[in-house]
Design an enzyme around this catalytic site. Sequence first.
Site, PDB file in Angstrom:
ATOM      1  N   HIS A 157       0.814  -1.222   0.000  1.00  0.00           N
ATOM      2  CA  HIS A 157       0.000   0.000   0.000  1.00  0.00           C
ATOM      3  C   HIS A 157       0.846   1.270   0.000  1.00  0.00           C
ATOM      4  O   HIS A 157       0.325   2.353  -0.229  1.00  0.00           O
ATOM      5  CB  HIS A 157      -0.939  -0.004   1.225  1.00  0.00           C
ATOM      6  CG  HIS A 157      -2.037  -1.021   1.107  1.00  0.00           C
ATOM      7  ND1 HIS A 157      -3.314  -0.701   0.734  1.00  0.00           N
ATOM      8  CD2 HIS A 157      -2.042  -2.363   1.279  1.00  0.00           C
ATOM      9  CE1 HIS A 157      -4.062  -1.790   0.690  1.00  0.00           C
ATOM     10  NE2 HIS A 157      -3.304  -2.819   1.029  1.00  0.00           N
ATOM     11  N   ASP A 365       3.448   9.327  -0.693  1.00  0.00           N
ATOM     12  CA  ASP A 365       2.232   8.602  -0.340  1.00  0.00           C
ATOM     13  C   ASP A 365       2.018   7.495  -1.353  1.00  0.00           C
ATOM     14  O   ASP A 365       2.192   7.734  -2.553  1.00  0.00           O
ATOM     15  CB  ASP A 365       1.020   9.558  -0.394  1.00  0.00           C
ATOM     16  CG  ASP A 365       0.022   9.299   0.718  1.00  0.00           C
ATOM     17  OD1 ASP A 365      -0.086   8.131   1.135  1.00  0.00           O
ATOM     18  OD2 ASP A 365      -0.644  10.256   1.160  1.00  0.00           O
TER      19      ASP A 365
HETATM   20  P1  ADQ Z   1      -3.131   5.998   4.859  1.00  0.00           P
HETATM   21  O1  ADQ Z   1      -1.764   6.589   4.966  1.00  0.00           O
HETATM   22  O2  ADQ Z   1      -3.882   5.861   6.120  1.00  0.00           O
HETATM   23  O3  ADQ Z   1      -3.076   4.591   4.089  1.00  0.00           O
HETATM   24  P2  ADQ Z   1      -4.916   7.665   3.032  1.00  0.00           P
HETATM   25  O4  ADQ Z   1      -5.034   7.066   1.678  1.00  0.00           O
HETATM   26  O5  ADQ Z   1      -4.462   9.091   3.120  1.00  0.00           O
HETATM   27  O6  ADQ Z   1      -3.961   6.778   3.795  1.00  0.00           O
HETATM   28  O7  ADQ Z   1      -6.297   7.632   3.883  1.00  0.00           O
HETATM   29  C1  ADQ Z   1      -6.929   6.476   4.201  1.00  0.00           C
HETATM   30  C2  ADQ Z   1      -8.320   6.750   4.807  1.00  0.00           C
HETATM   31  O8  ADQ Z   1      -8.254   7.337   6.106  1.00  0.00           O
HETATM   32  C3  ADQ Z   1      -9.232   7.628   3.971  1.00  0.00           C
HETATM   33  O9  ADQ Z   1     -10.394   6.881   3.728  1.00  0.00           O
HETATM   34  C4  ADQ Z   1      -9.533   8.840   4.841  1.00  0.00           C
HETATM   35  O10 ADQ Z   1     -10.872   9.276   4.767  1.00  0.00           O
HETATM   36  C5  ADQ Z   1      -9.259   8.349   6.228  1.00  0.00           C
HETATM   37  N1  ADQ Z   1      -8.758   9.457   7.016  1.00  0.00           N
HETATM   38  C6  ADQ Z   1      -7.591  10.085   6.836  1.00  0.00           C
HETATM   39  N2  ADQ Z   1      -7.484  11.098   7.721  1.00  0.00           N
HETATM   40  C7  ADQ Z   1      -8.611  11.096   8.450  1.00  0.00           C
HETATM   41  C8  ADQ Z   1      -9.081  11.904   9.512  1.00  0.00           C
HETATM   42  N3  ADQ Z   1      -8.336  12.914   9.977  1.00  0.00           N
HETATM   43  N4  ADQ Z   1     -10.312  11.623  10.040  1.00  0.00           N
HETATM   44  C9  ADQ Z   1     -11.011  10.589   9.572  1.00  0.00           C
HETATM   45  N5  ADQ Z   1     -10.616   9.804   8.562  1.00  0.00           N
HETATM   46  C10 ADQ Z   1      -9.433  10.045   8.010  1.00  0.00           C
HETATM   47  C11 ADQ Z   1      -2.230   3.763   3.323  1.00  0.00           C
HETATM   48  C12 ADQ Z   1      -1.194   4.466   2.427  1.00  0.00           C
HETATM   49  C13 ADQ Z   1      -1.879   5.341   1.383  1.00  0.00           C
HETATM   50  C14 ADQ Z   1      -2.881   4.506   0.578  1.00  0.00           C
HETATM   51  C15 ADQ Z   1      -3.810   3.742   1.511  1.00  0.00           C
HETATM   52  C16 ADQ Z   1      -4.667   2.738   0.734  1.00  0.00           C
HETATM   53  O11 ADQ Z   1      -0.309   5.246   3.222  1.00  0.00           O
HETATM   54  O12 ADQ Z   1      -0.911   5.886   0.507  1.00  0.00           O
HETATM   55  O13 ADQ Z   1      -3.652   5.373  -0.240  1.00  0.00           O
HETATM   56  O14 ADQ Z   1      -3.078   2.978   2.457  1.00  0.00           O
HETATM   57  O15 ADQ Z   1      -3.876   1.851   0.013  1.00  0.00           O
END
Ligand code: ADQ
Length: 474
Positions: A157, A365
């Site tokens: 991911h 990311d």
């Molecule tokens: P994350 O780094 O957690 O995941 P991101 O893709 O930014 O990645 O967000 C994931 C989810 O978390 C989104 O659905 C978002 O709505 C939710 N989220 C983020 N901040 C939030 C907040 N402050 N309050 C509530 N919800 C929040 C990892 C990788 C990413 C990749 C994903 C999926 O780091 O690059 O896109 O996995 O593969």
Amino acid sequence: MSRLIVVSNRVNPPADSGVGTAGGLAMALAAALREDKGLWFGWSGNTVEQYTGQMSMQKVNGVTVALMDLEAQDESEYYNGYANRTLWPLFHYRPDLVAYERSFDEGYTRVNMRFAETLVPLIDPDDIIWVQDYHLIPLARELRARGVKNRIGFFLHIPWPARRLLATLPRQNELVEALFSYDLLGFQTEDDCAAFIDSAAEDSRAEVLRTGVLKAFGKSVRVKAFPIGIDAVDFSGAVKSDTAETYRKLMVKSEAGRKMILGVDRLDYSKGIEERFAAYETFLADNPDQLAKVFMLQIATRSRDDVDSYQHLRGRLDAVSGQINGAYATVDWVPLRYVNRPYRRDELAGIYRAAHIGLVTPLRDGMNLVAKEYVAAQDPSNPGVLILSQFAGAAETMTEALIVNPLSREDVSEAIRRGLAMPLKERKARWEALFDNVKTNDVDRWRDNFVNCLRAIKLDIAPEVSAKVETVSS
Ligand code: ADQ
């Protein structure tokens, strides 16, 4: 049809109608497991005095899950250690934050062996196994060492780092070699695939047999990009929900005619929040005509509180947000609202919709789903503008966003100015192209593409089974 087994560090199947709360990835995996009568295996999140190899099987929201406990030492060396203090910063281009500790490396190997030992008795001969993410890179090697011949796929991911950066990791070749125990390796972007192929070809003398098929260590593996998406249909439902509408109205009221610039992230140094604050400060300094006409809302939910670099970042963000407000706030205007509490997805959907600019500026990311959610939440007749970092995986396909270098304050500041002034016609044209992509390339498509590709792999390119147990640590 063969059964699907998903393996991930944590397991969280949501209810069928998890619109308000559940993430798209968990929804998509749970849906496939319900359909296939599959199994989701992982760590329970609990620690016990002594690891026993026992697991508990239960049905959670219609999905069969099998959970194992780990020891406290496992949690600290494998999860807080090698996964989050070694691999995460390295793969996000922060070698300055990487902890190179042999005990972490050993804990990582030990836990992957424990996952394998506990999982093996649950595997039927024609199951396909899909391993998720950087916590479990050596899992296929450990399963093969225990005689598992099934097709096994892996999806990363997060980004795959450039070869020279990976070279800073002790025994990095063993990590690359471990990936050759899989049949299929999925990355978020073509760029990540190319970086992996470069590492394998240059440092492990892998040969490219045909497009996307590599051979090394006497084994072959298929390498392919599977860009992850959001649950576009369910998210559209969340956008139309009463809760979203309540939040949209709440935000419009609190905007008081000002334009909102929105950031939503897990509180993580890879998301570039501190650099974003600095760019916003530059925007305020360079655009005195915009003072009190805009504000930034940054929602940053705390994560990985046990890791010191995260505690340090929290302190920095508290300080920098305070400095910006101290310098620019007036009695009736707060330029930066900085919020640490988490919001439900339907609440977030309403907040996204009320924002004139979605500011998504990670320094690195894998994909970034917030960018896609922001687009999906917009009003088609008056959409906002997405500003997106060139270093998010999403930038490979979301080319109609305003693409910026998140390290350049001026670049981001100019994009904010341009986004705020963008005429409706251009906003609509850009948004339509972005939304089309978000809708078509959703998380169900990502899942189906991966699973179908894994199912279609003929066993003639399956890795040879190694009789000896090899470990990442020496
Ligand atoms: P994350 O780094 O957690 O995941 P991101 O893709 O930014 O990645 O967000 C994931 C989810 O978390 C989104 O659905 C978002 O709505 C939710 N989220 C983020 N901040 C939030 C907040 N402050 N309050 C509530 N919800 C929040 C990892 C990788 C990413 C990749 C994903 C999926 O780091 O690059 O896109 O996995 O593969």
